[in-house]
Design an enzyme around this catalytic site. Structure first.
Site, short mmCIF file in Angstrom:
data_model
loop_
_atom_site.label_atom_id
_atom_site.label_comp_id
_atom_site.label_asym_id
_atom_site.label_seq_id
_atom_site.Cartn_x
_atom_site.Cartn_y
_atom_site.Cartn_z
N HIS A 176 -10.94 7.14 6.06
CA HIS A 176 -11.76 6.40 5.09
C HIS A 176 -10.97 5.13 4.81
O HIS A 176 -10.11 5.08 3.94
CB HIS A 176 -11.96 7.23 3.81
CG HIS A 176 -12.51 6.43 2.67
ND1 HIS A 176 -13.75 5.83 2.71
CD2 HIS A 176 -12.00 6.09 1.46
CE1 HIS A 176 -13.96 5.18 1.58
NE2 HIS A 176 -12.91 5.31 0.81
N ASP A 235 -18.84 6.15 3.55
CA ASP A 235 -18.95 5.14 4.61
C ASP A 235 -20.19 5.41 5.47
O ASP A 235 -20.90 4.48 5.87
CB ASP A 235 -17.70 5.18 5.51
CG ASP A 235 -16.44 5.31 4.69
OD1 ASP A 235 -15.65 4.38 4.63
OD2 ASP A 235 -16.27 6.38 4.06
N ARG A 274 -23.21 4.28 3.61
CA ARG A 274 -23.35 2.82 3.67
C ARG A 274 -23.91 2.39 5.02
O ARG A 274 -24.78 1.52 5.11
CB ARG A 274 -21.97 2.16 3.47
CG ARG A 274 -21.48 2.24 2.04
CD ARG A 274 -20.05 1.75 1.90
NE ARG A 274 -19.68 1.67 0.48
CZ ARG A 274 -18.44 1.80 0.03
NH1 ARG A 274 -17.44 2.04 0.85
NH2 ARG A 274 -18.19 1.70 -1.26
N ARG A 328 0.83 -1.21 0.00
CA ARG A 328 0.00 0.00 0.00
C ARG A 328 0.86 1.26 0.00
O ARG A 328 0.50 2.27 -0.59
CB ARG A 328 -0.90 0.02 1.23
CG ARG A 328 -2.12 -0.81 1.05
CD ARG A 328 -3.10 -0.56 2.15
NE ARG A 328 -4.35 -1.24 1.84
CZ ARG A 328 -5.43 -1.11 2.56
NH1 ARG A 328 -5.44 -0.35 3.63
NH2 ARG A 328 -6.52 -1.74 2.23
P1 NAD Z 1 -9.62 3.96 -12.52
O1 NAD Z 1 -8.34 3.23 -12.68
O2 NAD Z 1 -10.84 3.48 -13.23
O3 NAD Z 1 -9.40 5.49 -12.95
C1 NAD Z 1 -8.27 6.23 -12.66
C2 NAD Z 1 -8.09 7.21 -13.79
O4 NAD Z 1 -7.01 8.10 -13.44
C3 NAD Z 1 -7.71 6.53 -15.11
O5 NAD Z 1 -8.61 6.93 -16.12
C4 NAD Z 1 -6.29 7.03 -15.38
O6 NAD Z 1 -6.00 7.19 -16.77
C5 NAD Z 1 -6.31 8.36 -14.64
N1 NAD Z 1 -4.99 8.91 -14.33
C6 NAD Z 1 -3.90 8.25 -13.85
N2 NAD Z 1 -2.86 9.10 -13.73
C7 NAD Z 1 -3.31 10.32 -14.11
C8 NAD Z 1 -2.72 11.59 -14.20
N3 NAD Z 1 -1.44 11.79 -13.87
N4 NAD Z 1 -3.46 12.62 -14.64
C9 NAD Z 1 -4.76 12.43 -14.99
N5 NAD Z 1 -5.38 11.25 -14.93
C10 NAD Z 1 -4.66 10.20 -14.50
O7 NAD Z 1 -9.87 4.04 -10.95
P2 NAD Z 1 -11.28 4.37 -10.24
O8 NAD Z 1 -11.98 3.10 -9.93
O9 NAD Z 1 -11.98 5.44 -11.01
O10 NAD Z 1 -10.76 4.96 -8.84
C11 NAD Z 1 -10.13 6.22 -8.80
C12 NAD Z 1 -9.71 6.53 -7.38
O11 NAD Z 1 -10.85 6.74 -6.57
C13 NAD Z 1 -8.92 5.38 -6.72
O12 NAD Z 1 -7.88 5.93 -5.95
C14 NAD Z 1 -9.96 4.75 -5.82
O13 NAD Z 1 -9.37 4.06 -4.74
C15 NAD Z 1 -10.71 5.98 -5.38
N6 NAD Z 1 -12.03 5.77 -4.77
C16 NAD Z 1 -12.34 6.53 -3.70
C17 NAD Z 1 -13.55 6.39 -3.06
C18 NAD Z 1 -13.85 7.27 -1.87
O14 NAD Z 1 -14.80 7.02 -1.11
N7 NAD Z 1 -13.08 8.30 -1.65
C19 NAD Z 1 -14.49 5.46 -3.53
C20 NAD Z 1 -14.16 4.70 -4.65
C21 NAD Z 1 -12.92 4.85 -5.28
#
Ligand code: NAD
Length: 304
Positions: free
Chosen positions: A175, A148, A151, A88
């Site tokens: 989170h 959270d 949920r 991580r």
């Molecule tokens: P994903 O892999 O589908 O999307 C990530 C996107 O970021 C991709 O399209 C990628 O091309 C883009 N990316 C990577 N580097 C980049 C950069 N330098 N500049 C611009 N774009 C860039 O992932 P996801 O499922 O959409 O998840 C995105 C994030 O959200 C993850 O970190 C995930 O853990 C987080 N998330 C947070 C919560 C929350 O409650 N906060 C909930 C769900 C997911």
């Protein structure tokens, strides 16, 4: 009248679903999509624009960092996915370097917007965004434990056959794995929620581990987080003063400072007006301190 503009950076599962949710709910005049995979952002913009005869409203386009100029809210959902065998902390280092470059590119074009961070680990990425941008903390918001808490409210509602909108209950802290339920304040119209300790524990564990379950089932979670981000944007743009469990820089909150954690905050046009210090039992305070200690240790492990 100035047009309302939201920029979404990172149009993966979370970013594109958030953009679509904002569009359906007609939250802004202009919606800009940015992704390092320019084709993905362009495809999403095209796909959404083809729905305009059904929704009308916002102008949507795949843009560049120049389009951050004048943006009211910049949502960052960009991130790297965990590689096999990667810890991580390694993943975190890669995400920090992604954020370093993203914020560096925003700053020449925008100095007075609101940064809304969703990428994980969201509390750490929000803290990093604050340090990197040097913006006031009230304008750097993490989505925190809003999802959270949603949920949690849903699961309590299911158990009691009550509409989750009528269930008042908070998850606070990280989170992630060290978050905690504030059972002492959970209520329905002011009446305490009476459940056995076993049921309480089960409802909390289901809440805490929900993301693992969904990721195992379909690879990612995105609908509920998109609604949560939409909720935060609405509270900001409509100057609501809504109380939402978002991640904010703590300042003497139960003695905790200089770390981002999810706590109930008043959200309005200024961003976070203030964090509300809710009444916690001694046990809840201990868990809250543990969560803060965990995040402080992680912050120490990366350069900021
Ligand atoms: P994903 O892999 O589908 O999307 C990530 C996107 O970021 C991709 O399209 C990628 O091309 C883009 N990316 C990577 N580097 C980049 C950069 N330098 N500049 C611009 N774009 C860039 O992932 P996801 O499922 O959409 O998840 C995105 C994030 O959200 C993850 O970190 C995930 O853990 C987080 N998330 C947070 C919560 C929350 O409650 N906060 C909930 C769900 C997911």
């Amino acid at each position: 009248m100035k047009k309302t503009r939201i920029v979404v950076i990172g149009t993966g599962a979370v970013g594109s679903t958030t953009a679509y949710t904002l569009l359906l709910r007609n939250r802004m005049d202009e919606l800009v999509l940015i992704d390092s995979n320019a084709g993905k952002a362009a495809g999403d913009a095209l796909d959404m624009n083809h729905g305009m005869p059904f929704v009308g409203g916002a102008k949507v386009w795949a843009g560049t960092y120049k389009d951050c100029a004048g943006a009211d809210i910049i949502i960052i959902t960009a991130g790297a996915a965990q590689r096999q065998g990667e810890t991580r902390i390694d993943l975190l280092k890669r995400n920090v370097s992604i954020f370093d470059s993203i914020i560096e590119q925003i700053l020449p074009y925008n100095q007075d917007g609101i940064l809304l961070i969703a990428s994980n680990p969201v509390d750490i990425m929000s803290y990093f965004s604050l340090k990197k941008s040097n913006w006031p903390a009230h304008r750097v918001i993490g989505s925190g434990t809003l999802l959270d808490s949603a949920r949690f409210r849903y699961l309590i509602g299911q158990h009691l056959h009550i509409d989750p909108r009528s269930v008042h209950a908070h998850i606070i802290g990280e989170h992630g794995d060290s978050e905690l339920p504030v059972w002492s304040l959970a209520n329905l119209a002011g009446t305490a929620i009476e459940l056995s300790n076993e049921v309480k524990e089960e409802l909390f564990v289901q809440t805490r581990d929900a993301a693992y379950e969904i990721i195992e089932a379909k690879g990612a979670t995105y609908y509920a987080i998109a609604l949560a981000l939409d909720r935060i944007c609405t509270a900001i743009l409509q100057d609501e003063g809504a109380v939402l469990n978002v991640s904010t820089l703590l300042d003497s909150y139960y003695g905790v400072s200089d770390v981002y954690l999810g706590v109930p905050c008043v959200v309005d046009r200024s961003g976070i007006r203030k964090a509300l210090e809710i009444k916690l039992t001694e046990h809840e305070q201990q868990l809250f301190h543990k969560s803060a200690d965990k995040l402080k240790e992680i912050i120490k492990s990366i350069e900021m």
